[in-house]
Design a protein around this motif. Structure first.
Motif, PDB file in Angstrom:
ATOM      1  N   ALA A  56       0.831  -1.212   0.000  1.00 47.20           N
ATOM      2  CA  ALA A  56       0.000   0.000   0.000  1.00 47.20           C
ATOM      3  C   ALA A  56       0.861   1.257   0.000  1.00 47.20           C
ATOM      4  CB  ALA A  56      -0.928  -0.012   1.214  1.00 47.20           C
ATOM      5  N   VAL A  57       1.927   1.246   0.802  1.00 46.01           N
ATOM      6  CA  VAL A  57       2.832   2.401   0.851  1.00 46.01           C
ATOM      7  C   VAL A  57       3.524   2.600  -0.500  1.00 46.01           C
ATOM      8  CG1 VAL A  57       4.975   3.260   1.886  1.00 46.01           C
ATOM      9  CG2 VAL A  57       3.211   2.246   3.337  1.00 46.01           C
ATOM     10  N   THR A  58       3.946   1.497  -1.111  1.00 44.72           N
ATOM     11  CA  THR A  58       4.635   1.567  -2.401  1.00 44.72           C
ATOM     12  C   THR A  58       3.718   2.118  -3.487  1.00 44.72           C
ATOM     13  OG1 THR A  58       5.991  -0.345  -1.771  1.00 44.72           O
ATOM     14  CG2 THR A  58       5.914   0.203  -4.107  1.00 44.72           C
ATOM     15  N   GLU A  59       2.489   1.623  -3.529  1.00 46.05           N
ATOM     16  CA  GLU A  59       1.538   2.099  -4.544  1.00 46.05           C
ATOM     17  C   GLU A  59       1.264   3.591  -4.370  1.00 46.05           C
ATOM     18  OE1 GLU A  59      -1.996  -0.247  -4.858  1.00 46.05           O
ATOM     19  OE2 GLU A  59      -0.895  -2.134  -5.144  1.00 46.05           O
ATOM     20  N   LYS A  60       1.114   4.032  -3.114  1.00 49.41           N
ATOM     21  CA  LYS A  60       0.847   5.456  -2.864  1.00 49.41           C
ATOM     22  C   LYS A  60       2.046   6.311  -3.262  1.00 49.41           C
ATOM     23  CE  LYS A  60      -0.858   8.701   0.621  1.00 49.41           C
ATOM     24  NZ  LYS A  60       0.087   9.755   0.290  1.00 49.41           N
ATOM     25  N   ALA A  61       3.247   5.866  -2.901  1.00 44.01           N
ATOM     26  CA  ALA A  61       4.457   6.618  -3.239  1.00 44.01           C
ATOM     27  C   ALA A  61       4.620   6.739  -4.750  1.00 44.01           C
ATOM     28  CB  ALA A  61       5.680   5.931  -2.626  1.00 44.01           C
ATOM     29  N   LEU A  62       4.346   5.648  -5.459  1.00 48.76           N
ATOM     30  CA  LEU A  62       4.462   5.663  -6.922  1.00 48.76           C
ATOM     31  C   LEU A  62       3.475   6.649  -7.531  1.00 48.76           C
ATOM     32  CD1 LEU A  62       5.581   4.470  -9.572  1.00 48.76           C
ATOM     33  CD2 LEU A  62       3.843   2.677  -9.396  1.00 48.76           C
ATOM     34  N   LYS A  63       2.220   6.557  -7.121  1.00 43.36           N
ATOM     35  CA  LYS A  63       1.188   7.449  -7.654  1.00 43.36           C
ATOM     36  C   LYS A  63       1.501   8.905  -7.335  1.00 43.36           C
ATOM     37  CE  LYS A  63      -3.785   8.398  -7.366  1.00 43.36           C
ATOM     38  NZ  LYS A  63      -5.079   7.976  -6.757  1.00 43.36           N
ATOM     39  N   ASP A  64       1.879   9.182  -6.079  1.00 46.38           N
ATOM     40  CA  ASP A  64       2.154  10.557  -5.671  1.00 46.38           C
ATOM     41  C   ASP A  64       3.317  11.158  -6.452  1.00 46.38           C
ATOM     42  OD1 ASP A  64       0.104  10.343  -3.876  1.00 46.38           O
ATOM     43  OD2 ASP A  64       1.376  10.179  -2.084  1.00 46.38           O
ATOM     44  N   ASN A  65       4.360  10.366  -6.673  1.00 51.71           N
ATOM     45  CA  ASN A  65       5.534  10.887  -7.375  1.00 51.71           C
ATOM     46  C   ASN A  65       5.280  11.095  -8.862  1.00 51.71           C
ATOM     47  OD1 ASN A  65       8.256  11.208  -5.777  1.00 51.71           O
ATOM     48  ND2 ASN A  65       7.116   9.549  -4.794  1.00 51.71           N
ATOM     49  N   ILE A  66       4.501  10.203  -9.471  1.00 50.54           N
ATOM     50  CA  ILE A  66       4.156  10.389 -10.883  1.00 50.54           C
ATOM     51  C   ILE A  66       3.350  11.679 -11.055  1.00 50.54           C
ATOM     52  CG2 ILE A  66       2.731   9.488 -12.769  1.00 50.54           C
ATOM     53  CD1 ILE A  66       3.618   6.677 -11.897  1.00 50.54           C
ATOM     54  N   GLN A  67       2.406  11.899 -10.159  1.00 51.29           N
ATOM     55  CA  GLN A  67       1.610  13.126 -10.229  1.00 51.29           C
ATOM     56  C   GLN A  67       2.454  14.357  -9.944  1.00 51.29           C
ATOM     57  OE1 GLN A  67      -1.666  12.323  -7.540  1.00 51.29           O
ATOM     58  NE2 GLN A  67      -2.778  11.120  -9.061  1.00 51.29           N
ATOM     59  N   LYS A  68       3.426  14.223  -9.056  1.00 56.82           N
ATOM     60  CA  LYS A  68       4.315  15.343  -8.749  1.00 56.82           C
ATOM     61  C   LYS A  68       5.195  15.682  -9.956  1.00 56.82           C
ATOM     62  CE  LYS A  68       7.505  16.988  -5.158  1.00 56.82           C
ATOM     63  NZ  LYS A  68       8.181  16.632  -3.882  1.00 56.82           N
TER      64      LYS A  68
END
Length: 390
Positions: free
Chosen positions: A147-159
């Motif tokens: 869950a942490v990995t998926e959130k980090a990936l999504k957040d960074n792509i959007q950033k």
């Protein structure tokens, strides 16, 4: 009403019908409908309801590319599996672990015996063969870390897309892998964008399916194993390893980066583009630290593409890892091909991770793990155990 009756008549014609061989005329009916049919059974002769367990995914899209999904068995799957106890109404694994471990997850159907009077009335029923529950498939994945990995990936792509690191970009997809460097166990594997496995259980609607099959973002594709990308400078440790193992350099060897490599077309180090100078004298650790193109050009030029290919293959790059998931891509790596001319400049490009190098993120995670563990070959794995129901 006529159309609905015709549909049922056609189904009877195709599949046959008798008092002991019913046909299914509806699924996913409401609890209220079920209760009405049960309470007013005399008004609906020959019709009865059954509660059928279906696969559900309580965590929604979490690890969707790993777990996969199930839906109604199709014609080809039924023809292939009908001798293994499958019926036309069964559900079947279509992707991910659901597909790979289908034969373990399914279990075996039981048999209920019905005694009927001549008028079709059921007089007795009993279990003549107990159903056997399917096995539990235990993964190496840590759900919280996933869950942490998926959130980090999504957040960074959007950033990245919004210019949070530099200029705005059209970044809209990516992948991440977290691996135990000693064992090869995959602790998390994320691919963005993802999808909802629950959408497939009762048949996916057209609007959602059109989103999922978009060829630009590919939500259904597990980018960690199904898509390949040029590695760029993270490949330079392959070149460093090859230089050290062949003895061309030692940890203390220093090479003077003047900015422009004086051979094979005079390619420049990246720093030359902005500063018109090189990094100066560097050993291999410093060359990795500064990602010095010149240093790795020199190694590649002197050891040659064949030796570089040998060490690339040792790290497993350009080959399937064998992870227990379907549709893994092989990727490609730089090498001489029969009938094609290979130039010295091609070797220089290859030595910094460019030219034809295309690897999956999982292959690169395996490579990084081997660097971290001292060179021990690890084989990525995602299934920890399969336990029978007993």
């Amino acid at each position: 009403d006529i159309r609905k009756i015709i549909v049922i008549r056609y189904q009877i014609e195709q599949e046959g019908y008798s008092s002991t061989k019913p046909i299914q005329i509806a699924d996913s009916i409401s609890i209220q409908s079920r209760d009405i049919i049960s309470e007013q059974n005399d008004s609906f002769p020959g019709i009865y309801t059954v509660v059928q367990p279906v696969r559900s995914y309580p965590k929604g899209s979490l690890a969707s590319h790993i777990i996969g999904y199930t839906s109604k068995i199709d014609k080809n799957e039924y023809e292939q599996e009908k001798d293994n106890g499958y019926t036309k109404n069964d559900y079947y694994g279509k992707a991910g672990i659901e597909k790979v471990a289908e034969k373990y997850l399914k279990g075996q159907d039981g048999t209920k015996q019905l005694d009927m009077a001549v008028d079709g009335t059921i007089t007795d029923e009993y279990i003549s063969k107990e159903a056997i529950q399917g096995s539990n498939v235990i993964l190496t994945i840590d759900a919280n870390l996933q869950a942490v990995t998926e959130k980090a990936l999504k957040d960074n792509i959007q950033k990245i897309a919004n210019g949070g690191f530099s200029d705005r970009s059209n970044a809209n997809a990516g992948a991440m892998v977290v691996m135990n460097v000693k064992t090869g166990e995959i602790l998390a594997m994320a691919s963005y964008p993802d999808y909802e496995p629950n959408k497939f259980t009762f048949g996916i609607d057209n609007e959602t399916w059109n989103i999922y099959k978009d060829e630009t973002t590919k939500p259904m594709s597990n980018r960690a194993i199904q898509e390949v990308y040029p590695p760029g400078s993270i490949y330079k440790m392959v070149t460093a390893t090859a230089g050290l193992e062949t003895g061309y350099i030692t940890p203390k060897t220093k090479i003077n980066d003047t900015g422009v490599y004086p051979k094979a077309g005079n390619p420049v180090c990246w720093i030359w583009t902005s500063n018109h100078r090189g990094h100066g004298w560097l050993n291999v650790s410093q060359a990795i630290q500064h990602s010095c193109n010149y240093f790795f050009y020199d190694i590649g030029y002197n050891i040659g593409i064949d030796m570089l290919e040998r060490y690339t293959r040792y790290y497993g790059l350009g080959s399937k890892t064998g992870v227990e998931l379907p549709s893994e891509a092989s990727g490609t790596l730089n090498h001489k091909e029969e009938g094609k001319v290979w130039y010295p400049g091609d070797t220089l490009s290859a030595s910094i991770g460019q030219k034809d190098n295309q690897f999956t993120p999982l292959q690169m995670a395996k490579y990084a793990s081997m660097l971290a563990n001292g060179g021990k070959v690890v084989n990525p794995t995602i299934i920890k155990a399969i336990q029978k129901s007993d």
